[in-house]
Design an enzyme around this catalytic site. Structure first.
Site, short mmCIF file in Angstrom:
data_model
loop_
_atom_site.label_atom_id
_atom_site.label_comp_id
_atom_site.label_asym_id
_atom_site.label_seq_id
_atom_site.Cartn_x
_atom_site.Cartn_y
_atom_site.Cartn_z
N SER A 12 0.85 -1.19 0.00
CA SER A 12 0.00 0.00 0.00
C SER A 12 0.88 1.24 0.00
O SER A 12 1.69 1.43 0.92
CB SER A 12 -0.89 0.02 1.24
OG SER A 12 -1.37 1.33 1.45
N HIS A 37 -1.29 -1.34 -4.24
CA HIS A 37 -2.56 -1.01 -3.57
C HIS A 37 -2.60 0.50 -3.30
O HIS A 37 -1.68 1.06 -2.70
CB HIS A 37 -2.65 -1.80 -2.27
CG HIS A 37 -3.93 -1.67 -1.54
ND1 HIS A 37 -5.07 -2.40 -1.87
CD2 HIS A 37 -4.29 -0.91 -0.47
CE1 HIS A 37 -6.05 -2.09 -1.03
NE2 HIS A 37 -5.60 -1.19 -0.17
N ASP A 39 -4.76 3.57 -1.69
CA ASP A 39 -5.80 3.85 -0.70
C ASP A 39 -6.37 5.25 -0.89
O ASP A 39 -5.70 6.25 -0.60
CB ASP A 39 -5.24 3.71 0.72
CG ASP A 39 -5.06 2.25 1.10
OD1 ASP A 39 -6.03 1.49 0.97
OD2 ASP A 39 -3.95 1.88 1.53
N MET A 41 -9.01 7.97 0.31
CA MET A 41 -9.81 8.31 1.51
C MET A 41 -10.38 9.72 1.38
O MET A 41 -9.71 10.61 0.86
CB MET A 41 -8.94 8.23 2.76
CG MET A 41 -8.24 6.89 2.94
SD MET A 41 -7.41 6.82 4.52
CE MET A 41 -6.52 5.25 4.34
N HIS A 70 -8.45 1.08 -3.75
CA HIS A 70 -9.35 0.83 -2.62
C HIS A 70 -10.03 2.15 -2.27
O HIS A 70 -9.40 3.05 -1.72
CB HIS A 70 -8.50 0.30 -1.45
CG HIS A 70 -9.26 0.03 -0.20
ND1 HIS A 70 -8.63 -0.23 1.01
CD2 HIS A 70 -10.59 -0.02 0.06
CE1 HIS A 70 -9.54 -0.43 1.94
NE2 HIS A 70 -10.73 -0.30 1.41
N MET A 72 -12.16 4.32 -0.11
CA MET A 72 -12.77 4.52 1.21
C MET A 72 -13.47 5.87 1.16
O MET A 72 -13.03 6.85 1.79
CB MET A 72 -11.70 4.44 2.30
CG MET A 72 -11.21 3.01 2.51
SD MET A 72 -9.65 2.90 3.37
CE MET A 72 -8.55 3.12 1.97
N MET A 141 -11.31 -6.28 5.62
CA MET A 141 -10.50 -5.33 6.39
C MET A 141 -10.16 -5.96 7.74
O MET A 141 -11.06 -6.39 8.48
CB MET A 141 -11.28 -4.03 6.63
CG MET A 141 -11.58 -3.21 5.40
SD MET A 141 -10.13 -2.70 4.44
CE MET A 141 -9.17 -1.79 5.64
N ASP A 177 -6.62 -6.67 4.17
CA ASP A 177 -6.06 -5.32 4.25
C ASP A 177 -6.01 -4.84 5.70
O ASP A 177 -7.05 -4.64 6.32
CB ASP A 177 -6.92 -4.37 3.40
CG ASP A 177 -6.26 -3.02 3.21
OD1 ASP A 177 -5.12 -2.82 3.68
OD2 ASP A 177 -6.90 -2.15 2.58
C1 DX5 Z 1 -6.21 1.20 5.82
C2 DX5 Z 1 -5.76 0.94 4.40
C3 DX5 Z 1 -4.66 -0.03 4.29
C4 DX5 Z 1 -3.39 0.37 4.98
C5 DX5 Z 1 -2.67 -0.85 5.43
O1 DX5 Z 1 -7.35 1.94 5.82
O2 DX5 Z 1 -6.83 0.49 3.62
O3 DX5 Z 1 -4.41 -0.38 2.94
O4 DX5 Z 1 -2.54 1.12 4.19
O5 DX5 Z 1 -1.58 -0.46 6.17
P1 DX5 Z 1 -0.82 -1.45 7.15
O6 DX5 Z 1 -0.32 -2.58 6.31
O7 DX5 Z 1 0.28 -0.60 7.69
O8 DX5 Z 1 -1.80 -1.89 8.19
ZN ZN Z 2 -6.43 -0.39 1.59
#
Ligand code: DX5
Ligand code: ZN
Length: 229
Positions: A12, A37, A39, A41, A70, A72, A141, A177
């Site tokens: 990620s 990956h 993320d 947000m 991903h 969010m 998750m 994840d």
């Molecule tokens: C959290 C993200 C993850 C995050 C994982 O909301 O969706 O993808 O980056 O990070 P680690 O591997 O550090 O838990």
């Molecule tokens: Zn993620």
């Protein structure tokens, strides 16, 4: 993107240097990453803000493997076209992000992406009963979404076992994840997962100037799962 259940490590970029995504991606792919990956947000569905379609478009040309986006965010539907145009291979929406997830999944496939569906830790796997034929990936998750570096939630192991049985022969990836390390990865691989997202555990100790630790970290996760067979 062909389908198989071999182990895939998806770093990620939430844990990468935000001022240097292009080089970070090239470095981590050269060190053995299978997917990248990304993320997204919105500061509303989750209490953190990252980036949107223009950034995804800008990093696309640095990704040789699979761009795994991903989302969010809520709502999702108004942004599907933009993320598809940005080059997402997999576009994952949260089941909890709105009342019309069935429509959202149709729209993601309609836009030409593989459809991913993410479940928060509190969401039961039975919520997928009428959705499994519409998805290419289920993301379980194992932290509450919003931040990297959180602690793995062990109750999700049983959920992944159930999900694996529900999926049967369907060509649906199980992605995990949150909180993946060489300690937690084998638990999820044994439960039936094939894509392991890892942020902090991959990027720790390395940099674009010194990327070897990325490779060591990826190999440590892979080896921890190899010991299962
Ligand atoms: C959290 C993200 C993850 C995050 C994982 O909301 O969706 O993808 O980056 O990070 P680690 O591997 O550090 O838990
Ligand atoms: Zn993620």
């Amino acid at each position: 993107m062909s389908f198989d259940r071999s182990l895939k490590i998806a770093p990620s970029i939430l844990s990468a240097d935000f001022a240097n995504f292009g080089q970070e991606i090239e470095a981590v792919e050269a060190q053995g990453a299978d997917w990248i990956h990304v993320d997204v947000m919105d500061g509303h569905f989750v209490p953190n803000l990252t980036f949107g379609p223009p950034l995804c478009k800008a990093i696309r040309r640095h990704i040789k493997t699979v761009m795994d986006v991903h989302l969010m965010i809520a709502p999702v539907d108004p942004y599907i076209e933009a993320f598809a145009d940005a080059g997402a291979d997999v576009l994952t929406a949260h089941l909890e992000a709105g009342p019309h997830i069935h429509r959202t999944l149709q729209a993601i496939r309609g836009a030409g992406c593989k459809a991913g569906l993410a479940l928060n830790p509190g969401t039961p796997v039975e919520a997928l009963d009428y959705l499994l034929d519409m998805v290419d990936l289920v993301c379980v998750m194992t932290v509450n979404p919003g931040f990297g570096g959180q602690k793995f939630i062990h109750s999700q192991i049983a959920k992944v076992e159930k999900l694996r049985a529900m999926i049967g022969d369907r060509p649906v990836h199980i992605e995990i994840d949150g909180g993946i390390t060489p300690e937690t990865a084998p638990l999820m691989r044994a439960a039936g997962a094939d894509v392991l997202v890892a942020g902090s555990a991959v990027f720790k100790g390395g940099s674009v100037q010194d990327p070897a630790p990325y490779g060591q970290n990826i190999r440590a996760i892979r080896t921890s799962c190899d010991k299962l067979v």
